[in-house]
Design a protein around this motif. Sequence first.
Motif, PDB file in Angstrom:
ATOM      1  N   GLY A 457      36.978  17.786  45.247  1.00 17.18           N
ATOM      2  CA  GLY A 457      35.549  17.947  45.016  1.00 17.18           C
ATOM      3  C   GLY A 457      34.959  19.153  45.722  1.00 17.18           C
ATOM      4  O   GLY A 457      33.739  19.328  45.770  1.00 17.18           O
ATOM      5  N   VAL A 458      35.822  20.019  46.254  1.00 18.22           N
ATOM      6  CA  VAL A 458      35.379  21.208  46.988  1.00 18.22           C
ATOM      7  C   VAL A 458      35.785  22.460  46.218  1.00 18.22           C
ATOM      8  O   VAL A 458      36.918  22.569  45.738  1.00 18.22           O
ATOM      9  N   GLN A 459      34.861  23.399  46.086  1.00 12.97           N
ATOM     10  CA  GLN A 459      35.161  24.689  45.451  1.00 12.97           C
ATOM     11  C   GLN A 459      35.106  25.773  46.524  1.00 12.97           C
ATOM     12  O   GLN A 459      34.042  26.082  47.046  1.00 12.97           O
ATOM     13  N   VAL A 460      36.258  26.320  46.853  1.00 14.67           N
ATOM     14  CA  VAL A 460      36.313  27.324  47.920  1.00 14.67           C
ATOM     15  C   VAL A 460      36.192  28.741  47.392  1.00 14.67           C
ATOM     16  O   VAL A 460      36.009  29.674  48.165  1.00 14.67           O
ATOM     17  N   TYR A 461      36.308  28.928  46.086  1.00 11.21           N
ATOM     18  CA  TYR A 461      36.185  30.273  45.496  1.00 11.21           C
ATOM     19  C   TYR A 461      34.769  30.482  44.977  1.00 11.21           C
ATOM     20  O   TYR A 461      34.004  29.534  44.776  1.00 11.21           O
ATOM     21  N   ASP A 462      34.426  31.733  44.735  1.00  7.12           N
ATOM     22  CA  ASP A 462      33.065  32.079  44.322  1.00  7.12           C
ATOM     23  C   ASP A 462      33.085  33.505  43.787  1.00  7.12           C
ATOM     24  O   ASP A 462      34.156  34.139  43.705  1.00  7.12           O
ATOM     25  N   ARG A 463      31.929  34.029  43.463  1.00  8.96           N
ATOM     26  CA  ARG A 463      31.846  35.460  43.124  1.00  8.96           C
ATOM     27  C   ARG A 463      32.168  36.275  44.374  1.00  8.96           C
ATOM     28  O   ARG A 463      31.819  35.897  45.497  1.00  8.96           O
ATOM     29  N   HIS A 464      32.842  37.396  44.168  1.00 11.24           N
ATOM     30  CA  HIS A 464      33.211  38.269  45.280  1.00 11.24           C
ATOM     31  C   HIS A 464      32.731  39.667  44.910  1.00 11.24           C
ATOM     32  O   HIS A 464      33.386  40.386  44.143  1.00 11.24           O
ATOM     33  N   LEU A 465      31.573  40.053  45.442  1.00 13.31           N
ATOM     34  CA  LEU A 465      30.917  41.286  45.007  1.00 13.31           C
ATOM     35  C   LEU A 465      31.735  42.530  45.327  1.00 13.31           C
ATOM     36  O   LEU A 465      31.738  43.495  44.561  1.00 13.31           O
ATOM     37  N   VAL A 466      32.433  42.524  46.465  1.00  9.26           N
ATOM     38  CA  VAL A 466      33.257  43.675  46.820  1.00  9.26           C
ATOM     39  C   VAL A 466      34.384  43.852  45.800  1.00  9.26           C
ATOM     40  O   VAL A 466      34.698  44.969  45.378  1.00  9.26           O
ATOM     41  N   ALA A 467      34.988  42.746  45.389  1.00 13.45           N
ATOM     42  CA  ALA A 467      36.053  42.809  44.390  1.00 13.45           C
ATOM     43  C   ALA A 467      35.507  43.272  43.046  1.00 13.45           C
ATOM     44  O   ALA A 467      36.137  44.077  42.346  1.00 13.45           O
ATOM     45  N   GLU A 468      34.356  42.759  42.669  1.00 13.70           N
ATOM     46  CA  GLU A 468      33.743  43.168  41.404  1.00 13.70           C
ATOM     47  C   GLU A 468      33.443  44.665  41.410  1.00 13.70           C
ATOM     48  O   GLU A 468      33.629  45.358  40.398  1.00 13.70           O
ATOM     49  N   ASN A 469      32.995  45.175  42.546  1.00 14.28           N
ATOM     50  CA  ASN A 469      32.683  46.599  42.656  1.00 14.28           C
ATOM     51  C   ASN A 469      33.944  47.452  42.542  1.00 14.28           C
ATOM     52  O   ASN A 469      33.945  48.513  41.893  1.00 14.28           O
ATOM     53  N   ALA A 470      35.049  46.990  43.144  1.00 17.48           N
ATOM     54  CA  ALA A 470      36.308  47.741  43.059  1.00 17.48           C
ATOM     55  C   ALA A 470      36.792  47.830  41.618  1.00 17.48           C
ATOM     56  O   ALA A 470      37.252  48.891  41.169  1.00 17.48           O
ATOM     57  N   ARG A 471      36.670  46.740  40.871  1.00 17.47           N
ATOM     58  CA  ARG A 471      37.094  46.775  39.466  1.00 17.47           C
ATOM     59  C   ARG A 471      36.192  47.676  38.646  1.00 17.47           C
ATOM     60  O   ARG A 471      36.652  48.371  37.728  1.00 17.47           O
ATOM     61  N   ALA A 472      34.892  47.697  38.967  1.00 21.70           N
ATOM     62  CA  ALA A 472      33.950  48.576  38.256  1.00 21.70           C
ATOM     63  C   ALA A 472      34.301  50.040  38.511  1.00 21.70           C
ATOM     64  O   ALA A 472      34.246  50.882  37.594  1.00 21.70           O
ATOM     65  N   ILE A 473      34.667  50.372  39.755  1.00 22.64           N
ATOM     66  CA  ILE A 473      35.043  51.748  40.095  1.00 22.64           C
ATOM     67  C   ILE A 473      36.296  52.154  39.319  1.00 22.64           C
ATOM     68  O   ILE A 473      36.372  53.242  38.746  1.00 22.64           O
ATOM     69  N   GLN A 474      37.286  51.264  39.297  1.00 20.37           N
ATOM     70  CA  GLN A 474      38.522  51.585  38.588  1.00 20.37           C
ATOM     71  C   GLN A 474      38.277  51.776  37.103  1.00 20.37           C
ATOM     72  O   GLN A 474      38.822  52.682  36.474  1.00 20.37           O
ATOM     73  N   LEU A 475      37.428  50.944  36.536  1.00 19.23           N
ATOM     74  CA  LEU A 475      37.118  51.049  35.105  1.00 19.23           C
ATOM     75  C   LEU A 475      36.417  52.357  34.794  1.00 19.23           C
ATOM     76  O   LEU A 475      36.725  53.024  33.800  1.00 19.23           O
ATOM     77  N   SER A 476      35.481  52.759  35.658  1.00 25.17           N
ATOM     78  CA  SER A 476      34.731  53.997  35.395  1.00 25.17           C
ATOM     79  C   SER A 476      35.595  55.239  35.547  1.00 25.17           C
ATOM     80  O   SER A 476      35.438  56.209  34.810  1.00 25.17           O
ATOM     81  N   THR A 477      36.551  55.205  36.485  1.00 21.29           N
ATOM     82  CA  THR A 477      37.407  56.379  36.695  1.00 21.29           C
ATOM     83  C   THR A 477      38.537  56.484  35.681  1.00 21.29           C
ATOM     84  O   THR A 477      39.126  57.538  35.491  1.00 21.29           O
ATOM     85  N   SER A 478      38.883  55.349  35.040  1.00 22.76           N
ATOM     86  CA  SER A 478      39.996  55.363  34.088  1.00 22.76           C
ATOM     87  C   SER A 478      39.553  55.771  32.691  1.00 22.76           C
ATOM     88  O   SER A 478      40.387  55.984  31.812  1.00 22.76           O
ATOM     89  N   LYS A 479      38.231  55.850  32.462  1.00 26.59           N
ATOM     90  CA  LYS A 479      37.747  56.231  31.133  1.00 26.59           C
ATOM     91  C   LYS A 479      37.937  57.727  30.887  1.00 26.59           C
ATOM     92  O   LYS A 479      37.844  58.531  31.784  1.00 26.59           O
TER      93      LYS A 479
END
Length: 479
Positions: A457-479
């Motif tokens: 009944g416990v959820q230890v995961y959540d949104r991780h803004l730093v991780a989301e930002n890293a993926r956004a950076i990679q996506l923008s540089t790979s275009k």
Amino acid sequence: MKSYSMNMTSAIHDALVKHLIRPDGQEDLCFATYVPSTGAMRTTGIITEIILPNEGDRNVHWNVGFMPEYFERAIRIARGKKQGLVFLHSHLTSGWQGMSKDDVVAETRLAPAAFSTTSFPLVGLTMGTDGACSARFWIKDPHAKRSYQRFWCENVRVIGKKLSITFNDHLLKPAFNSEQQMRTISAWGPKIQEDLSRIKIVIAGLGSVGSIIAEILARAGFSNFILIDFDLVELKNLDRCSGMFKEDVGRFKVDTVRDAILKCATSPDVRVRVVPFSICETEGFHAALDGDIVFSCVDRPWPRQVLNFISYAHLVPIIDGGILVRTNSSNTRIIGADWKAQTVGYKRACLECLGQYKTENAILERNGFLDDPSYVLGLVEDKAYKEAHENVFPFSSNLASLEVLQLLSLFIAPSGLADVGQQMFHFTLGTMDQDKTKECCTGCYFQSIVGKGDSTGVQVYDRHLVAENARAIQLSTSK
């Protein structure tokens, strides 16, 4: 493709052996309850309670049968616990067991009632004379009324001080190269090498230690990897990470380490799944549950808390390590360096009780405060919040080796010793401390959730803004 497995504590396994492996050499049976542990691509059933037969509940005469009242009692218990039902019986041979026609008929008849009353698939489990177990899930066919399909488990795991795994040879075939791995195999023989090649290894964090662990395991013949890390390769990684080069800057670490594994692996059949997420995100969390052993190569409190949770609730052993380098105020002279390696999980002290993180810091990180420079500046006097960036490749290499040795002890148990305890190496003195005495504190939360899987009944995961930002950076540089 979806896969299945079963997991249990050594205490439950020992009790099953005592009941199912009879002194008179006859077969026996019983029921049990289980909770699911749902990974991204594998569902595991964790046995929670054995429901032993009462007098008159079954007939033992070489083959064994049970009375309807026993099944009904087991169903009531499983339903009351909101858990699934396991039907267990023994065979008179060793190793992974198949099914006789009578076995198939019995489990096919039990599957509809088990599912309709508990909402969980029936699990059938067979134990051989050596305590090895085979298992299968009976999944309702959505296209046919009252029809259930059998899905064999890829392995059955028993976790105590030692990790024991019975593999399904049809689903997880051994993958080793006798010529390339000649020296490795000569250390412990082909059977252990076969089993090592089938263990699913998760590495959470692919910095200096994680990337080196990946190479060590690939060269040693491990074949199945799940790599979890949201971060990108930077120039500052190149002086202490394995398999990363200038041309990799800007790529995901998981992609770079995957390529390195494929280049240096000695197994003829290497499988690497990359997960460019944090272990604190839903994708990373559930991917970790697909593994048999997880390496914790993270250095922040929230990821360590998540991994600690996985090791107890989901019975997945976690091998953890960390490095602390002490320098003078101007970072021009080293004062000392120490690194620790430890395995945590059932029958062992947890990461929090070992002092590897604090809950309050994990909460701060989850809420984003440890990534807020203005907030961290206000805590500069508290060493618990200080991130240590100092490290060098030889330190990482030594720690990576210690963590791999922890794995080998856990699984191989040379001379019967599977628990080497917490190890700490002191660079200044050139000495190593070893401590097997540490236990969890009285009232430790993690000891209360052992084997509860998805039902905590416990959820230890959540949104991780730093991780989301890293993926956004990679996506923008790979275009």
